[in-house]
Design an enzyme around this catalytic site. Structure first.
Site, PDB file in Angstrom:
ATOM      1  N   ARG A   1       6.568 -14.886  -3.429  1.00  0.00           N
ATOM      2  CA  ARG A   1       7.202 -15.515  -2.126  1.00  0.00           C
ATOM      3  C   ARG A   1       6.006 -16.337  -1.276  1.00  0.00           C
ATOM      4  NH1 ARG A   1       4.318 -12.107   1.125  1.00  0.00           N
ATOM      5  NH2 ARG A   1       4.047  -9.895   0.272  1.00  0.00           N
TER       6      ARG A   1
ATOM      7  N   VAL B   1       1.882 -13.771   4.178  1.00  0.00           N
ATOM      8  CA  VAL B   1       1.696 -14.087   5.617  1.00  0.00           C
ATOM      9  C   VAL B   1       0.507 -15.022   5.861  1.00  0.00           C
ATOM     10  CG1 VAL B   1       0.995 -12.681   7.468  1.00  0.00           C
ATOM     11  CG2 VAL B   1       2.266 -11.524   5.777  1.00  0.00           C
TER      12      VAL B   1
ATOM     13  N   ASN C   1       2.792 -12.027  -5.724  1.00  0.00           N
ATOM     14  CA  ASN C   1       3.630 -11.884  -4.733  1.00  0.00           C
ATOM     15  C   ASN C   1       4.660 -13.264  -5.024  1.00  0.00           C
ATOM     16  OD1 ASN C   1       1.061 -10.728  -2.658  1.00  0.00           O
ATOM     17  ND2 ASN C   1       3.033  -9.529  -3.141  1.00  0.00           N
TER      18      ASN C   1
ATOM     19  N   GLY D   1       0.752  -1.101   0.253  1.00  0.00           N
ATOM     20  CA  GLY D   1       0.060   0.044   0.066  1.00  0.00           C
ATOM     21  C   GLY D   1       0.879   1.251   0.012  1.00  0.00           C
TER      22      GLY D   1
ATOM     23  N   HIS E   1     -10.740  -8.423  -2.629  1.00  0.00           N
ATOM     24  CA  HIS E   1      -9.623  -8.855  -2.853  1.00  0.00           C
ATOM     25  C   HIS E   1      -9.285 -10.525  -2.495  1.00  0.00           C
ATOM     26  CE1 HIS E   1      -5.037  -7.681  -2.351  1.00  0.00           C
ATOM     27  NE2 HIS E   1      -5.166  -9.129  -2.367  1.00  0.00           N
TER      28      HIS E   1
ATOM     29  N   VAL F   1     -11.918   0.114  -9.036  1.00  0.00           N
ATOM     30  CA  VAL F   1     -13.002  -1.019  -9.264  1.00  0.00           C
ATOM     31  C   VAL F   1     -13.890  -0.739  -7.956  1.00  0.00           C
ATOM     32  CG1 VAL F   1     -13.572  -3.228  -9.354  1.00  0.00           C
ATOM     33  CG2 VAL F   1     -11.647  -2.627 -10.647  1.00  0.00           C
TER      34      VAL F   1
ATOM     35  N   LYS G   1      -3.695  -6.268   5.030  1.00  0.00           N
ATOM     36  CA  LYS G   1      -4.849  -7.169   5.383  1.00  0.00           C
ATOM     37  C   LYS G   1      -4.723  -7.506   6.867  1.00  0.00           C
ATOM     38  CE  LYS G   1      -3.256  -9.485   0.896  1.00  0.00           C
ATOM     39  NZ  LYS G   1      -2.570 -10.678   0.511  1.00  0.00           N
TER      40      LYS G   1
END
Length: 446
Positions: free
Chosen positions: A292, A295, A290, A165, A208, A203, A237
């Site tokens: 990786r 979380v 992402n 973000g 998400h 949007v 998140k």
């Protein structure tokens, strides 16, 4: 399989990786800053190496210090965890150049998805949908204003590089856009070394939803269903769940196939996550990848029965996936709440010393934490204390177990977001699955 792995991270995720390595008979090396000398991950690893002073730039982002620690301890591979250097192509490239395996995708794949502008082009070539926006980085506020007029307000101003973000802002008018452009570009430059910005159409009231993938080096790739991650604050998140209460089987398959098409387009290997925005009509648009471990990976583990860290290790060691798409189960429902050391009203970090921590227990309950009673939450690092995960036979049971676990969670000595988490899980909107990305902003207004 590797005999020894260095974990280039700290806290909860370092402990999580140590747990799987221990089960697999792999020795572990922890790295730590002066602030983390007595941390749990340091005590639990087989070896630990000091890499610098508390600020991340002098320790956990110090590539040379981490690689030197790997060489000195004889570690064959490095697991980067999430955050910090986990999506740093330079780090992955440097490890390989020193003869150390990077447990993740190639530096080229990381770089391909590291620039959001370049990623959009890759995704379009793969045939997956993207949100309407600028075709490349915008040079200045004047060009951004011209592009926004074509796209139509509201628009999302975003940093081309980075995530979390940072450098991202919704703007409703040209006046807002011009005010936001310079500050967001400067912030992106400070955090990511690149101030390029681009625009996307906003949007309205999206969800998400992200797709977890595993891709081996032998051409086999699968998606491990989806995670709903719409409840966020400042684009971070807060609550995640699997599966999404909004996604049906047809949409699940379309999103999963789109995710794998993107992976094939960049020759992706290892675990990764494709993030999408889904509108009210169940149209979905690529957001970012992402490269990786996420979380929120525990909710996927709870419903599939797979250990994602184990498969990261196996894929990095050259092993093929031992299953195909049709073999992946979807058992019940799982919810994760991120517990932060923060002021619950202002939602700002609240460092201090944890005087007492008692974690909830019970059927279907899992705790991934990096701290204990007596641990200090410093201002140097992310203030996440841990993750509370609840699994049930269905969503209703998972919610019930999560609510009971949150009520039993004891955290004293510092302020936390536990009151917010309890209120979210008890809310009618959450129970109804009405979890769009404006959840926290519009909560109580609908």
């Amino acid at each position: 399989m590797f005999a020894k792995v260095l974990i280039a991270n700290r806290g909860e995720i370092a402990r999580r990786i140590i747990r799987t390595c221990r089960r697999m008979g792999i020795a572990t090396v922890a790295v730590y800053s002066d602030a983390d000398e007595k941390a749990l991950h340091v005590r639990e690893a087989d070896e630990a190496v000091r890499i610098g002073e508390p600020p991340v730039a002098k320790s956990y982002l110090n590539i040379e210090a981490i690689l030197r620690a790997a060489e000195e301890t004889g570690a064959e591979a490095i697991h980067p965890g999430y955050g910090l250097l986990s999506e740093n192509a330079e780090f992955a490239r440097a490890a390989v150049a020193r003869g150390i395996k990077f447990i993740g995708p190639s530096a080229e794949a990381i770089a391909a998805m590291g620039s959001k502008v370049a990623a959009r082009e890759t995704v379009k070539r793969a045939g997956a949908p993207v949100v309407p926006g600028s075709e490349g980085a915008v040079a200045d506020a004047d060009e951004a204003a011209r592009m926004a007029a074509e796209i139509g307000y509201p628009v999302m101003l975003k940093a081309s590089y980075g995530g979390g973000g940072i450098g991202m802002q919704v703007v409703q008018s040209e006046e807002e856009l011009r005010k936001a452009f310079a500050s967001n570009s400067a912030r992106a430059k400070a955090y990511f070394g690149n101030g390029e910005m681009f625009l996307e159409k906003r949007v309205q009231r999206p969800r998400h939803v992200e797709i977890q993938v595993l891709c081996d080096a032998h051409g086999q790739a699968v998606y491990l269903w989806e995670r709903e991650c719409s409840i966020q604050r400042r684009h971070q998140k807060v609550v995640e769940e699997a599966p999404s209460p909004f996604v049906d089987e047809a949409l699940r398959q379309r999103m999963g196939e789109a995710a794998l098409a993107i992976c094939r387009a960049i020759g992706y290997e290892n675990a990764g996550t494709l993030e999408f925005l889904v509108d009210e009509d169940k149209n979905f648009y690529f957001l970012e990848m992402n490269t990786r471990l996420q979380v929120e990976h525990p909710v996927t583990e709870m419903v599939t029965g797979l250990d994602l860290v184990e498969w990261q290790l196996r894929i990095a060691a050259g092993e093929p996936l031992g299953f195909r798409q049709g073999d992946i189960r979807r058992d019940g429902h799982a919810i994760e709440c991120r517990v932060y050391a923060e002021d619950p009203e202002k939602m700002l970090p609240s460092p201090g010393t944890i005087s007492r921590l008692v974690l909830p227990e019970g059927e279907g309950i899992r705790n991934d934490v990096g701290v204990e009673s007596g641990s200090e939450i410093t201002p140097y690092y992310d203030p996440m204390i841990g993750k509370l995960i609840a699994h049930g036979r269905d969503r209703a049971e998972a919610i019930q177990r999560m609510q009971q676990a949150l009520d039993a969670y004891v955290l004293e000595g510092i302020r936390s977001n536990l009151p917010l988490l309890r209120a979210i899980v008890a809310s009618d909107r959450f129970r109804a699955g009405d979890t769009t990305t404006d959840f926290l902003e519009s909560w109580g207004k609908r």
